[in-house]
Design an enzyme around this catalytic site. Structure first.
Site, mmCIF file in Angstrom:
data_model
loop_
_atom_site.group_PDB
_atom_site.id
_atom_site.type_symbol
_atom_site.label_atom_id
_atom_site.label_comp_id
_atom_site.label_asym_id
_atom_site.label_seq_id
_atom_site.Cartn_x
_atom_site.Cartn_y
_atom_site.Cartn_z
ATOM 1 C CE LYS A 36 -3.739 -2.250 2.397
ATOM 2 N NZ LYS A 36 -4.263 -2.549 3.708
ATOM 3 C CG ASP A 79 -0.257 -4.479 2.771
ATOM 4 O OD1 ASP A 79 -0.915 -5.502 2.533
ATOM 5 O OD2 ASP A 79 -0.181 -3.529 1.981
#
Length: 85
Positions: free
Chosen positions: A6, A46
């Site tokens: 991200k 993530d």
């Protein structure tokens, strides 16, 4: 949220030492810290970003805050990273 994919990083931690990963996290945080708004952005894990990497990112961010004269680093980092308790 800022995590490995991200946040736009192409760093692959596979076969990297702990020191290399820590240095990457510190460098990454120095790059994104000026773009972070403490009350609207949040960091989260993530792909390939686990508890160790989040700790390195949090520590690097806290260091940046202290260098910039922020007195309550814990409050700011808890908001962005979530409380560690």
């Amino acid at each position: 949220p800022i995590g490995g994919s991200k946040g736009g990083s192409d760093f692959d931690p596979e076969n990297k030492s702990d020191g290399e990963i820590k240095r990457f996290c510190e460098s990454f945080m120095k790059s994104v810290a000026p773009l972070v708004a403490s009350k609207s952005d949040a960091f989260e894990s993530d792909l390939n970003v686990g508890a160790r990497e989040m700790r390195y990112l949090r520590d690097a961010y806290a260091q940046i805050l202290m260098q910039n004269g922020v007195s309550d680093v814990t409050d700011e980092s808890d908001y962005l990273f979530g409380s560690t308790e």
